[in-house]
Scaffold this active site. Structure first.
Site, PDB file in Angstrom:
ATOM      1  N   ASP A  92      21.385  13.617 -61.586  1.00 16.20           N
ATOM      2  CA  ASP A  92      20.745  13.485 -60.286  1.00 16.20           C
ATOM      3  C   ASP A  92      21.804  13.013 -59.290  1.00 16.20           C
ATOM      4  OD1 ASP A  92      19.055  13.193 -58.179  1.00 16.20           O
ATOM      5  OD2 ASP A  92      17.802  11.645 -59.073  1.00 16.20           O
ATOM      6  N   SER A  93      21.681  13.444 -58.042  1.00 16.32           N
ATOM      7  CA  SER A  93      22.738  13.193 -57.058  1.00 16.32           C
ATOM      8  C   SER A  93      22.743  11.779 -56.502  1.00 16.32           C
ATOM      9  CB  SER A  93      22.592  14.166 -55.890  1.00 16.32           C
ATOM     10  OG  SER A  93      21.414  13.862 -55.162  1.00 16.32           O
ATOM     11  N   GLY A  94      21.706  11.008 -56.776  1.00 14.55           N
ATOM     12  CA  GLY A  94      21.587   9.693 -56.173  1.00 14.55           C
ATOM     13  C   GLY A  94      20.692   9.665 -54.956  1.00 14.55           C
ATOM     14  N   ASP A 147      20.448  15.003 -51.288  1.00 13.12           N
ATOM     15  CA  ASP A 147      19.310  15.209 -50.406  1.00 13.12           C
ATOM     16  C   ASP A 147      18.716  13.873 -50.008  1.00 13.12           C
ATOM     17  OD1 ASP A 147      18.339  14.511 -52.939  1.00 13.12           O
ATOM     18  OD2 ASP A 147      16.456  15.574 -52.631  1.00 13.12           O
ATOM     19  N   GLY A 222      10.939  15.271 -53.964  1.00  9.87           N
ATOM     20  CA  GLY A 222      10.031  14.648 -53.021  1.00  9.87           C
ATOM     21  C   GLY A 222       8.580  14.667 -53.423  1.00  9.87           C
ATOM     22  N   ASP A 272      11.791  16.032 -65.844  1.00  5.01           N
ATOM     23  CA  ASP A 272      12.336  14.748 -66.295  1.00  5.01           C
ATOM     24  C   ASP A 272      11.416  13.657 -65.785  1.00  5.01           C
ATOM     25  OD1 ASP A 272      13.947  12.837 -64.076  1.00  5.01           O
ATOM     26  OD2 ASP A 272      13.477  14.867 -63.411  1.00  5.01           O
TER      27      ASP A 272
END
Length: 377
Positions: A92-94, A147, A222, A272
Site C-alpha cells: 500500500d502506498s501510505g 492517493d 475509499g 485485503d
C-alpha cells in the site's frame, strides 16, 4: 505481471483468474493477509505458506519507510529477502495512513503530504515520486499509486477536489514509475486507485480516468471507511462495470466474509483486510459454522476442535476450551493460534468461491454460506 481470466460465473460478475508475477502465481479471487510492518502479526512466514495457504501478502509503505527504514531494506536486498517470504508482495502506498493522520498536523498540498511520524514525531514529506521510489526500494511485486483517501461522510466539494488531486498525483506516479527501474532484478507493477467517495458521478469519472492509464491492474479505494454496506456494494458494482474486464480489480481494505463474497459476485478479484488477525487477537474466531467469541463462558468446557470442517493443523489440533484459556490468560500462543486459524478460514472462503465459480454454482453457494458463516455462535 500478467492476468488471465479462467472462468466466468453465468449468474453474476464473479470470475476466476490467474495473476503471474516473478515471485509466483496468484489464483483469484484471493484474500491477501496484511503484513503492515513486514510481518503478518503473530504468524510465521512458513505458517502463511504451509498452513494458511497464502499466495500473496501485503506490506505498507508508510510503516516500512519509518521502520526498519529504506537503508536496511535496500542493504537486505528488498523486503522478500528481509522477511523471508518468497511469494508475491503488494505494498500500500501510505495514502490510507495519511488519511488516518488527520489529527497529527498532516498537511496535504499539490506537491505531496507533510506528516509527523507516529514513532518519534519527526517530520516527513511523501510525494508521488518519492512514494514510487520507496516502493521500488521495498521491492514489492505490486505497488500502489499515491492517493488521498477521503473520510465518510465527505461533502461533495471536498470529495471532488480530493479525487482530482489523486488523479494528478496518479499521472506523476505513472510517469516517475515508468522512467525508473526495479532495484533487485525482477519486475514490478503499478496499480492506480479509483476514488470519489460515495458519489456515483465522481466514481464514474475516476474509474474512466484510471482506465485511461492502461495499467496491469486497478484498485478501488475509499470504501469500507464507515459507509453502509449497501453503498459500498453499489459503488463497487458501478466501478467494476467501468474498469477494464481483462485486468484484476482490487477492493482495498474489505472486509467481513459477507463483504468478500458479495464483492466477488460484483467482479472483484483481490481483497485485503486486518480483520482476521486483529479480531483474532481479541478472541473472535471465524469458522465454517459461524463466529464465536472464545472469551465467553460457554466455551470453557468445549473440547471440540476449533473447526474440523476447515481442516489444517491449527484448526483441528486445538480445542475451543484451550484457545479460550490462552486468550483469557493473555498468552501469546492464543493470538498465534487464532490468527493462523482466521487466516486459514479466509483463504478457505475464497478458495471455495473459486471452486463454485468454476462449477457454475457460486451464487447459490454464496447465498447459503453468508448467513451461516456470519451467525454468532
Amino acid at each position: 505481471m500478467t492476468f488471465e481470466i479462467q472462468r466466468k460465473d453465468p449468474h453474476s460478475a464473479a470470475r476466476t483468474g490467474r495473476i503471474t508475477t516473478d515471485h509466483g502465481t496468484i489464483e483469484t479471487p484471493i484474500f491477501m493477509p496484511v503484513g503492515t510492518a513486514g510481518s503478518v502479526k503473530a504468524v510465521h512466514q512458513r505458517e502463511l505458506r504451509d498452513d494458511v495457504g497464502a499466495q500473496i501478502i501485503l506490506g505498507n509503505t508508510y510503516h516500512l519507510y519509518l521502520r526498519p527504514g529504506l537503508d536496511v531494506l535496500e542493504t537486505a536486498g528488498g523486503l522478500h529477502r528481509f522477511n523471508g517470504w518468497n511469494g508475491p508482495i503488494l505494498t500500500d502506498s501510505g495514502g490510507y495512513q495519511v488519511y488516518s493522520l488527520a489529527d497529527t498536523g498532516r498537511k496535504i498540498k499539490e506537491e505531496g503530504v507533510t506528516f509527523r511520524s507516529h514513532v518519534d514525531g519527526s517530520t516527513h514529506v511523501f510525494t508521488p515520486e518519492g512514494v514510487m521510489d520507496i516502493q521500488r526500494t521495498i521491492g514489492a511485486d505490486i505497488v500502489m499509486a499515491f492517493d488521498e483517501c477521503t473520510p465518510y461522510p465527505c461533502d461533495y466539494g471536498y470529495a471532488r477536489q480530493s479525487m482530482e488531486l489523486t488523479h494528478r498525483w496518479l499521472r506523476r506516479c505513472c510517469e516517475h514509475f515508468d522512467r525508473t527501474e526495479p532495484r533487485y532484478g525482477y519486475s514490478q507493477t503499478l496499480f492506480p486507485i479509483v476514488q470519489g467517495s460515495t458519489y456515483p458521478d465522481l466514481r464514474r469519472q475516476s474509474a474512466e480516468v484510471v482506465a485511461e492509464f492502461h495499467r496491469e491492474g486497478n484498485a478501488i479505494g475509499g470504501l469500507s471507511v464507515g459507509e453502509p454496506a449497501e453503498i459500498m456494494y453499489e459503488i463497487t458494482e458501478q466501478v467494476c462495470s467501468l474498469l477494464p474486464v481483462n485486468r484484476p480489480r482490487y477492493l482495498m481494505g474489505v472486509g467481513t466474509p459477507a463483504n468478500i463474497l458479495e464483492s466477488i459476485a460484483l467482479g472483484i478479484d483481490m481483497f485485503d483486510c486486518v480483520m482476521p488477525t486483529r479480531n483474532a487477537r481479541n478472541g473472535m474466531v471465524f469458522t465454517t459454522q459461524g463466529i464465536l467469541n472464545v472469551r465467553n463462558e460457554k466455551w470453557r468446557r468445549d473440547f471440540s476442535p476449533l473447526d474440523e470442517a476447515l481442516g489444517g493443523y491449527v484448526s483441528t489440533a486445538y480445542s475451543k476450551a484451550y484457545l479460550r484459556h490462552l486468550v483469557r490468560a493473555d498468552e501469546m500462543l492464543g493470538a498465534q493460534i487464532a490468527s493462523v486459524h482466521n487466516l486459514t478460514f479466509y483463504l478457505w472462503l475464497v478458495g471455495e468461491a473459486r471452486r463454485h465459480i468454476a462449477a457454475g454454482t457460486f451464487v447459490s453457494w454464496k447465498n447459503a454460506t453468508i448467513p451461516q458463516v456470519m451467525q454468532r455462535l
